[in-house]
Design an enzyme around this catalytic site. Structure first.
Site, PDB file in Angstrom:
ATOM      1  N   GLY A 138      -4.840  -2.254   5.380  1.00 50.71           N
ATOM      2  CA  GLY A 138      -4.058  -3.385   4.878  1.00 50.71           C
ATOM      3  C   GLY A 138      -4.733  -4.722   5.115  1.00 50.71           C
ATOM      4  N   ARG A 139      -5.202  -4.935   6.354  1.00 51.61           N
ATOM      5  CA  ARG A 139      -5.793  -6.243   6.691  1.00 51.61           C
ATOM      6  C   ARG A 139      -7.205  -6.406   6.141  1.00 51.61           C
ATOM      7  NH1 ARG A 139      -4.782  -2.937  10.704  1.00 51.61           N
ATOM      8  NH2 ARG A 139      -6.374  -2.189  12.139  1.00 51.61           N
ATOM      9  N   GLU A 171      10.529  -4.534   4.590  1.00 51.03           N
ATOM     10  CA  GLU A 171      10.624  -5.927   4.154  1.00 51.03           C
ATOM     11  C   GLU A 171      10.286  -6.059   2.667  1.00 51.03           C
ATOM     12  OE1 GLU A 171       9.061  -4.785   6.783  1.00 51.03           O
ATOM     13  OE2 GLU A 171       9.034  -6.224   8.452  1.00 51.03           O
ATOM     14  N   GLU A 209      -4.750  -7.274  15.080  1.00 49.54           N
ATOM     15  CA  GLU A 209      -4.270  -5.942  14.706  1.00 49.54           C
ATOM     16  C   GLU A 209      -5.418  -4.946  14.840  1.00 49.54           C
ATOM     17  OE1 GLU A 209      -0.815  -5.500  11.739  1.00 49.54           O
ATOM     18  OE2 GLU A 209      -2.567  -4.806  10.639  1.00 49.54           O
ATOM     19  N   HIS A 251      -4.588 -33.788  17.459  1.00 48.88           N
ATOM     20  CA  HIS A 251      -3.480 -34.643  17.920  1.00 48.88           C
ATOM     21  C   HIS A 251      -2.384 -33.819  18.579  1.00 48.88           C
ATOM     22  CE1 HIS A 251      -5.208 -38.207  15.986  1.00 48.88           C
ATOM     23  NE2 HIS A 251      -5.746 -37.278  15.208  1.00 48.88           N
ATOM     24  N   LYS A 302       0.840  -1.203   0.000  1.00 47.74           N
ATOM     25  CA  LYS A 302       0.000   0.000   0.000  1.00 47.74           C
ATOM     26  C   LYS A 302       0.878   1.258   0.000  1.00 47.74           C
ATOM     27  CE  LYS A 302      -3.574   2.152   2.868  1.00 47.74           C
ATOM     28  NZ  LYS A 302      -4.465   2.010   4.027  1.00 47.74           N
ATOM     29  N   LYS A 344       8.009  -0.492  12.241  1.00 46.37           N
ATOM     30  CA  LYS A 344       8.553  -0.082  10.950  1.00 46.37           C
ATOM     31  C   LYS A 344       9.647   0.973  11.132  1.00 46.37           C
ATOM     32  CE  LYS A 344       4.559  -1.119   7.989  1.00 46.37           C
ATOM     33  NZ  LYS A 344       3.627  -0.700   6.952  1.00 46.37           N
TER      34      LYS A 344
HETATM   35  C1  G6Q Z   1      -2.456  -3.966   8.010  1.00 42.04           C
HETATM   36  C2  G6Q Z   1      -1.208  -3.390   8.473  1.00 42.04           C
HETATM   37  C3  G6Q Z   1       0.030  -4.079   7.966  1.00 42.04           C
HETATM   38  C4  G6Q Z   1       0.378  -3.754   6.530  1.00 42.04           C
HETATM   39  C5  G6Q Z   1       1.806  -4.195   6.252  1.00 42.04           C
HETATM   40  C6  G6Q Z   1       2.216  -3.941   4.826  1.00 42.04           C
HETATM   41  O1  G6Q Z   1      -3.550  -3.570   8.312  1.00 42.04           O
HETATM   42  O2  G6Q Z   1      -1.202  -2.041   8.241  1.00 42.04           O
HETATM   43  O3  G6Q Z   1      -0.029  -5.471   8.106  1.00 42.04           O
HETATM   44  O4  G6Q Z   1      -0.524  -4.368   5.653  1.00 42.04           O
HETATM   45  O5  G6Q Z   1       2.670  -3.549   7.131  1.00 42.04           O
HETATM   46  O6  G6Q Z   1       2.097  -2.591   4.521  1.00 42.04           O
HETATM   47  P1  G6Q Z   1       2.247  -2.121   3.025  1.00 42.04           P
HETATM   48  O7  G6Q Z   1       1.140  -2.714   2.227  1.00 42.04           O
HETATM   49  O8  G6Q Z   1       2.166  -0.617   3.064  1.00 42.04           O
HETATM   50  O9  G6Q Z   1       3.583  -2.600   2.535  1.00 42.04           O
END
Ligand code: G6Q
Length: 589
Positions: free
Chosen positions: A313-314, A257, A399, A430, A251, A550
């Site tokens: 994001g989620r 990462e 989250e 199990h 996003k 971050k």
């Molecule tokens: C989700 C969070 C988090 C995010 C990641 C990736 O709700 O904000 O999990 O999706 O940190 O972020 P980017 O899509 O900006 O790389």
């Protein structure tokens, strides 16, 4: 010897008095914050007094019924098992094996009303900026809205924008699937590598696994998320760069990462081809809200699929972030998935609270979290295709509702988000089910099963589903000492073989796992999370804890270079660990 009474006591674990004290504080804070509340964008819920009274009524009710057993409840009402069910969008929820009676449900619904849940739902669907700490609308529901719907943010109808991106995704996905989109050397794409993390990874991976049955099998999918180089190296091992397409899903397009993996992908691609930068355009596309950073990275913004700041994001797996899903299952089945999401959205928005499946599930989890001191919820899908569903829900739930302050910024007066975890059945049986059956903690469970399997071989499906029914039965009703003795168990072993029972579960059943069903199932949990957040009066849509991580790591990365001499200003432990790493790194060359 475990008597029934003793056993109930040890898992009831009521925290009523602590809750009571917290509620008084919350009530007082709520009254004094009354004026501040007006400033927020949330539609006005009930007054602080009404909310306080609703919590207190449940507390009094818990004192009366908290030790009642499922065995008693079922004995009192022979129709309970059939009566306490609810069906919505092809999903049947059996909530009869919960430690509730009709009065509990009435009081829980009253709590939701006092919290202004109905108004909050409308505020979300109307594009109000209910994510108050980021001053953003929360409109994942717009991602699956039909073309003719109007949903405005700051006076702009966002639905046409959503469909424009969906159309662009569909055109691209169709080209990749048919082989019309070729790599720079004219070869067909055989592997799609999604690079993203968190919300830009967990949804796509989960959906790919969940819908594998519907995927185009001559296309392979790889998901690289971890900054640990092993993830990238193992993920790309043996891939032919001429036949590989990278989807860089971020996003912000600044996440450490993802950008590290994206740069490694770029280097890997150039190193393993003739190094022509122009070829990048055929092998890299971006999914992002940040066109500037996408261009800076070297991806043609014509190959960018956008979304918007009102998609968290989620909550983004059905936005452009779902491009890998769409390539895998095709635009038509992606559309069916969106229709499933939308159907559950409509249910959530229109069904009365007492017959509203996400609301009911949210309220039940609040009942256990806040009155029984339950700290976790187990998600137990009995479908191998849903193997990543618990991991996906971990992020969605924790989250969203892992928050300790109210919308007004005061410390919450109740416990908030429980820990969600789980594994597919029957594997979990199990390993950790032992603790759920005979441990000292109360762990509400969601069992998810299907009437029909996508892979009918032999008796597998009957055996699988028999386990669902057996587990929920055993958890609810257990096995008494008398029963154990009657089996001829020696006296000294009887306590070990007693199952207290009275352990609650939901059972969710659906016909078969289709794209549409998956959409409805995910929306069910999204809105369950919304219900919880509204009742707890917290912002379910920010993630400052993630943002902190971050920033912190970025700073330390620079301090790990052994050729520099940074002035380490952390605590003595962190300074020492960094020094050790620097020394070892220098020694290892
Ligand atoms: C989700 C969070 C988090 C995010 C990641 C990736 O709700 O904000 O999990 O999706 O940190 O972020 P980017 O899509 O900006 O790389």
């Amino acid at each position: 010897m475990f008597t029934d009474a003793a056993s109930y006591g040890c898992i009831v674990g009521t925290r009523a008095s602590a809750l009571s004290a917290q509620l008084c504080k919350w009530f007082n804070d709520g009254v004094s914050a009354g004026a501040k509340k007006e400033d927020t964008h949330m539609a006005a819920p009930g007054t602080a007094e009404q909310r306080h009274n609703a919590w207190k009524a449940l507390e009094a009710h818990h004192a009366q019924v908290g030790t009642a057993t499922l065995k008693e409840m079922f004995a009192q009402d022979p129709k309970r098992g059939k009566r306490m069910t609810l069906t919505a969008e092809g999903i049947l929820l059996d909530y009869s094996k919960n430690r509730v009676n009709d009065e509990t449900l009435k009081l829980l619904t009253g709590l939701a009303e006092a919290a202004g849940l109905k108004q909050s739902i409308e505020a979300m669907f109307n594009g109000e900026k209910i994510n108050i700490t980021e001053n953003r609308a929360v409109l994942h529901v717009a991602l699956r809205a039909p073309k003719d719907e109007v949903i405005e943010v700051d006076g702009h109808n966002v639905v046409p924008d959503v469909h424009e991106v969906l159309d662009k995704m569909a055109a691209f996905a169709t080209r990749v699937r048919s082989g019309d989109w070729v790599g720079a050397t004219g070869r067909r794409i055989k592997t799609v590598v999604n690079i993203g993390i968190g919300g830009s990874d967990l949804g796509p991976v989960m959906a790919y696994e969940a819908l594998k049955h519907y995927t185009q099998r001559d296309l392979a999918f790889v998901f690289v998320s971890n900054v640990d180089g092993t993830d990238f190296v193992e993920g790309t091992l043996g891939l032919d760069p001429h036949e590989t397409l990278f989807l860089i899903a971020s996003k912000t397009f600044t996440t450490l990462e993802t950008m590290t993996n994206a740069h490694s992908a770029r280097e890997w691609f150039l190193k393993n081809t003739d190094g022509d930068e122009k070829a990048i355009a055929k092998h890299f596309v971006a999914i992002s809200t940040n066109a500037k950073e996408v261009a800076k990275f070297g991806i043609d913004t014509a190959n960018m699929f956008g979304f918007w700041d009102w998609v968290g994001g989620r909550y983004s797996m059905d936005s452009a972030i779902g491009l890998s899903t769409m390539i895998a299952v095709g635009p038509d089945q992606f559309k069916e998935m969106l229709e499933g999401f939308h159907a559950m959205d409509v249910h959530f928005r229109t069904a009365p609270l007492a017959q509203n499946m996400p609301v009911l599930m949210g309220l039940l989890s609040i009942w256990y979290t806040d009155y029984f001191d339950a700290q976790t919820v187990a998600i137990l899908p009995y479908d191998q295709y849903l193997k990543r569903f618990p991991a996906y829900l971990q992020q969605l739930t924790m989250e969203s509702n892992g928050k300790h302050v109210t919308l007004e910024g005061d410390h919450v007066g109740t416990e908030t988000g429980p820990v969600y975890w789980g594994e597919p059945g029957t594997n979990g049986q199990h390993s950790f089910y032992q603790l759920i059956h005979q441990g000292t903690r109360l762990i509400p469970c969601d069992f998810i099963g299907f009437y029909k399997t996508l892979n009918p071989i032999g008796h597998h499906h009957d055996i699988l589903m028999a386990n669902v029914f057996a587990q929920t039965e055993a958890l609810a009703f257990g096995k008494t000492a008398e029963q154990v003795k009657a089996e001829g168990t020696p006296d000294n072993l009887v306590p070990h073989r007693v199952f207290e029972g009275n352990r609650p579960s939901n059972t969710l059943l659906a016909d078969t796992l289709t794209p549409r069903l998956l959409g409805s199932l995910i929306a069910l949990y999204e809105h369950m999370v919304f219900t919880q957040g509204c009742v707890w009066n917290i912002d379910s849509f920010d993630q400052w804890g993630v943002e902190l991580g971050k920033v912190l790591a970025q700073k330390i990365v620079g301090e790990l270079d052994p050729t520099t001499t940074p002035d380490l200003k952390h605590d003595s432990s962190t300074n020492h660990l960094i020094q050790l790493y620097r020394q070892k790194k220098a020694a290892n060359g």
